[in-house]
Design a protein around this motif. Structure first.
Motif, PDB file in Angstrom:
ATOM      1  N   GLY A  12       0.832  -1.194   0.000  1.00 15.35           N
ATOM      2  CA  GLY A  12       0.000   0.000   0.000  1.00 15.35           C
ATOM      3  C   GLY A  12       0.863   1.238   0.000  1.00 15.35           C
ATOM      4  O   GLY A  12       2.077   1.180  -0.202  1.00 15.35           O
ATOM      5  N   ASP A  17      -5.067   7.672   0.997  1.00 16.79           N
ATOM      6  CA  ASP A  17      -6.012   7.017   0.098  1.00 16.79           C
ATOM      7  C   ASP A  17      -6.635   5.847   0.841  1.00 16.79           C
ATOM      8  O   ASP A  17      -5.970   4.850   1.106  1.00 16.79           O
ATOM      9  CB  ASP A  17      -5.294   6.536  -1.171  1.00 16.79           C
ATOM     10  CG  ASP A  17      -6.210   5.830  -2.150  1.00 16.79           C
ATOM     11  OD1 ASP A  17      -7.405   5.607  -1.833  1.00 16.79           O
ATOM     12  OD2 ASP A  17      -5.739   5.491  -3.246  1.00 16.79           O
ATOM     13  N   PRO A  18      -7.918   5.918   1.186  1.00 20.52           N
ATOM     14  CA  PRO A  18      -8.537   4.839   1.971  1.00 20.52           C
ATOM     15  C   PRO A  18      -8.571   3.502   1.249  1.00 20.52           C
ATOM     16  O   PRO A  18      -8.701   2.459   1.882  1.00 20.52           O
ATOM     17  CB  PRO A  18      -9.953   5.355   2.232  1.00 20.52           C
ATOM     18  CG  PRO A  18     -10.198   6.374   1.179  1.00 20.52           C
ATOM     19  CD  PRO A  18      -8.859   6.973   0.844  1.00 20.52           C
ATOM     20  N   ASN A  19      -8.411   3.490  -0.078  1.00 21.98           N
ATOM     21  CA  ASN A  19      -8.431   2.235  -0.832  1.00 21.98           C
ATOM     22  C   ASN A  19      -7.060   1.598  -0.957  1.00 21.98           C
ATOM     23  O   ASN A  19      -6.944   0.498  -1.476  1.00 21.98           O
ATOM     24  CB  ASN A  19      -9.013   2.470  -2.228  1.00 21.98           C
ATOM     25  CG  ASN A  19     -10.459   2.894  -2.162  1.00 21.98           C
ATOM     26  OD1 ASN A  19     -11.228   2.370  -1.369  1.00 21.98           O
ATOM     27  ND2 ASN A  19     -10.825   3.862  -2.973  1.00 21.98           N
ATOM     28  N   ASP A  20      -6.018   2.291  -0.524  1.00 27.24           N
ATOM     29  CA  ASP A  20      -4.659   1.759  -0.668  1.00 27.24           C
ATOM     30  C   ASP A  20      -3.810   2.079   0.556  1.00 27.24           C
ATOM     31  O   ASP A  20      -2.684   2.512   0.448  1.00 27.24           O
ATOM     32  CB  ASP A  20      -4.015   2.335  -1.937  1.00 27.24           C
ATOM     33  CG  ASP A  20      -2.751   1.581  -2.328  1.00 27.24           C
ATOM     34  OD1 ASP A  20      -2.642   0.387  -2.006  1.00 27.24           O
ATOM     35  OD2 ASP A  20      -1.867   2.197  -2.948  1.00 27.24           O
ATOM     36  N   ARG A  21      -4.371   1.868   1.717  1.00 26.08           N
ATOM     37  CA  ARG A  21      -3.639   2.157   2.954  1.00 26.08           C
ATOM     38  C   ARG A  21      -2.529   1.149   3.169  1.00 26.08           C
ATOM     39  O   ARG A  21      -2.644  -0.019   2.813  1.00 26.08           O
ATOM     40  CB  ARG A  21      -4.578   2.143   4.141  1.00 26.08           C
ATOM     41  CG  ARG A  21      -5.540   3.296   4.068  1.00 26.08           C
ATOM     42  CD  ARG A  21      -6.196   3.559   5.374  1.00 26.08           C
ATOM     43  NE  ARG A  21      -7.058   4.717   5.164  1.00 26.08           N
ATOM     44  CZ  ARG A  21      -8.052   5.032   5.922  1.00 26.08           C
ATOM     45  NH1 ARG A  21      -8.327   4.298   6.965  1.00 26.08           N
ATOM     46  NH2 ARG A  21      -8.783   6.079   5.665  1.00 26.08           N
ATOM     47  N   ASP A  60     -14.642  -2.063 -12.530  1.00 28.74           N
ATOM     48  CA  ASP A  60     -13.550  -1.684 -13.434  1.00 28.74           C
ATOM     49  C   ASP A  60     -12.886  -2.935 -14.000  1.00 28.74           C
ATOM     50  O   ASP A  60     -11.877  -3.395 -13.507  1.00 28.74           O
ATOM     51  CB  ASP A  60     -12.519  -0.825 -12.699  1.00 28.74           C
ATOM     52  CG  ASP A  60     -11.464  -0.285 -13.640  1.00 28.74           C
ATOM     53  OD1 ASP A  60     -11.727  -0.163 -14.853  1.00 28.74           O
ATOM     54  OD2 ASP A  60     -10.355   0.011 -13.164  1.00 28.74           O
TER      55      ASP A  60
END
Length: 89
Positions: A12, A17-21, A60
Motif C-alpha cells: 500500500g 487514500d482509503p483504498n490503498d492504505r 472496473d
C-alpha cells in the motif's frame, strides 16, 4: 514466470487514500507468477475455445470493453486462474 517466496511485507501507500492504505501482508506459501500479463485478446481466445470461463464483471474490468484488447485481463476468479493452462493458437 518468476518465483515469489513466502514472506511478510508492507503493501500500500502512506498517501491518504482509503483504498490503498499501508498494511502488512503475509504470504504463507510461495508461488510463481507470469512476468507478462495475459491480455484480454489472448484470454478471449481461451474463452472462445471453451477452455476458460468469462471473467466476472466488477466495476472496473477490461474483458468485453472496447479498446482494451492489449490490456491485462482482470476479474478472473481464483478457481479459473488455478486451472491448468491450455495452449490456444
Amino acid at each position: 514466470m518468476v518465483y515469489i517466496p513466502a514472506a511478510t511485507f508492507m503493501m500500500g501507500t502512506t498517501a491518504d487514500d482509503p483504498n490503498d492504505r499501508l498494511h502488512q501482508v503475509t504470504l504463507t506459501r510461495p508461488f510463481c507468477i507470469d512476468v507478462t500479463p495475459v491480455t484480454v485478446a489472448a484470454y478471449r481466445k481461451c474463452v472462445e475455445a471453451k477452455a476458460c470461463g468469462e471473467p466476472s464483471k466488477p466495476l472496473d474490468y477490461n474483458y468485453g470493453r472496447a479498446g482494451r484488447d492489449n490490456h491485462p485481463v482482470n476479474a478472473v476468479e481464483w478457481a479459473t486462474a488455478e486451472q491448468r493452462p491450455v495452449e490456444v493458437t
